[in-house]
Design an enzyme around this catalytic site. Structure first.
Site, short mmCIF file in Angstrom:
data_model
loop_
_atom_site.label_atom_id
_atom_site.label_comp_id
_atom_site.label_asym_id
_atom_site.label_seq_id
_atom_site.Cartn_x
_atom_site.Cartn_y
_atom_site.Cartn_z
N CYS A 1 -2.90 4.46 10.90
CA CYS A 1 -3.00 6.42 11.21
C CYS A 1 -3.87 6.67 12.22
O CYS A 1 -5.13 7.64 11.84
CB CYS A 1 -3.10 7.35 10.18
SG CYS A 1 -4.03 7.13 8.74
N CYS B 1 0.51 -1.11 0.09
CA CYS B 1 0.05 -0.09 0.51
C CYS B 1 0.93 0.93 0.19
O CYS B 1 1.14 1.82 0.91
CB CYS B 1 -0.79 -0.12 1.31
SG CYS B 1 -1.61 -1.23 1.88
N ALA C 1 1.66 4.22 -2.49
CA ALA C 1 1.90 5.35 -2.38
C ALA C 1 1.30 6.23 -1.18
O ALA C 1 0.64 6.15 -0.30
CB ALA C 1 0.99 5.41 -4.01
N PRO C 2 1.48 7.60 -1.12
CA PRO C 2 2.26 8.32 -2.40
C PRO C 2 3.50 8.02 -2.32
O PRO C 2 4.68 8.57 -3.30
CB PRO C 2 1.73 9.33 -1.84
CG PRO C 2 2.07 9.93 -0.57
CD PRO C 2 1.60 8.62 -0.30
N GLY C 3 4.28 7.36 -1.59
CA GLY C 3 6.02 7.15 -1.82
C GLY C 3 6.56 6.99 -0.23
O GLY C 3 8.09 7.36 -0.94
N GLY C 4 6.03 7.98 0.79
CA GLY C 4 7.29 8.53 1.58
C GLY C 4 8.16 7.41 2.49
O GLY C 4 9.18 8.01 2.28
N LYS C 5 7.26 6.48 2.20
CA LYS C 5 8.12 5.46 3.45
C LYS C 5 8.68 4.32 1.81
O LYS C 5 9.78 4.33 2.47
CB LYS C 5 6.49 4.01 3.99
CG LYS C 5 6.16 4.76 5.21
CD LYS C 5 4.90 4.00 5.29
CE LYS C 5 3.73 3.12 3.67
NZ LYS C 5 3.40 3.92 3.27
#
Length: 224
Positions: free
Chosen positions: A153, A33, A35-39
């Protein structure tokens, strides 16, 4: 820009695998899961040798790719557009996986009050998706010794603590607890299970404005 809480899953995975292997440069990890790609970007920055990012939405996967390209990380990551609960790696060499599941996002309510008005049917659907994703990762993605980080979250116990306990009760995983001093500033968020429960407005200093977040770190074990 990621909220400080949102950086916790990647740190949790890195710490455990670095303890196990000493060096993460040759390890393959997966961001479900994504997106948006921070992790995903954080995992690459932490030095993992191979990162696979799974995203079911074609639209959101395009945003993920754009963000990786902006950071010049596109060559260091494989993006797969697929349902994370059905994806199976080509090789059984996944050292760790982050499962930051779709959730009610109630931990972001101070910034997005609309999330606090979800209907019950929507939450029921999310709970089913969360359980399916977590179980798939535990049973079909990781080998014995592999690390799984389950995150939301959400402030809701049903989406967080309850889901992890169900997974422990039904699959071959057990808690790999967080320890005091492991993640500076978050000691007060470690609960009696060794999981992280971040509550808005509770932590000191700059962390006081953190979103609500939950992180549990699990290791796959051989119970036979």
């Amino acid at each position: 820009v990621q909220d400080a809480s949102a950086t916790l899953p990647a740190i949790a995975l890195h710490n455990a695998l670095e303890d196990n292997y000493g060096n993460v440069n040759n390890l393959h990890v997966v961001d479900m899961c994504a997106a948006p790609g921070g992790k995903t970007a954080q995992l690459i920055s932490l030095g993992f040798g191979s990162v696979t990012a799974i995203e079911v939405s074609p639209r959101r996967s395009r945003r993920l790719v754009e963000n990786l390209e902006r950071l010049n990380f596109q060559e260091k990551c494989t993006v797969v557009v697929n349902d994370a609960s059905k994806w199976i790696p080509d090789e059984s060499n996944v050292a760790g996986v982050i499962v930051d599941v779709p959730c009610s996002a109630t931990g972001t309510g101070s910034r997005r009050p609309d999330v606090l008005r979800r209907e019950k049917c929507s939450l029921d659907n999310l709970l089913e998706t969360q359980e399916r994703l977590a179980k798939h990762c535990a049973e079909n993605i990781l080998d014995v010794g592999g690390i799984m980080v389950y995150a939301t979250c959400s402030l809701l116990k049903q989406e967080s603590e309850d889901q992890v306990q169900k997974l422990i009760d039904s699959s071959n995983v057990e808690t790999l607890p967080f320890v005091p001093g492991e993640i500076p500033g978050f000691d007060k968020s470690i609960d009696q299970n060794g999981w992280l429960r971040v509550l808005p407005g509770v932590l000191p200093g700059e962390l006081e404005s953190c979103d609500g977040f939950f992180v549990a770190r699990l290791v796959k074990v051989d119970r036979l």
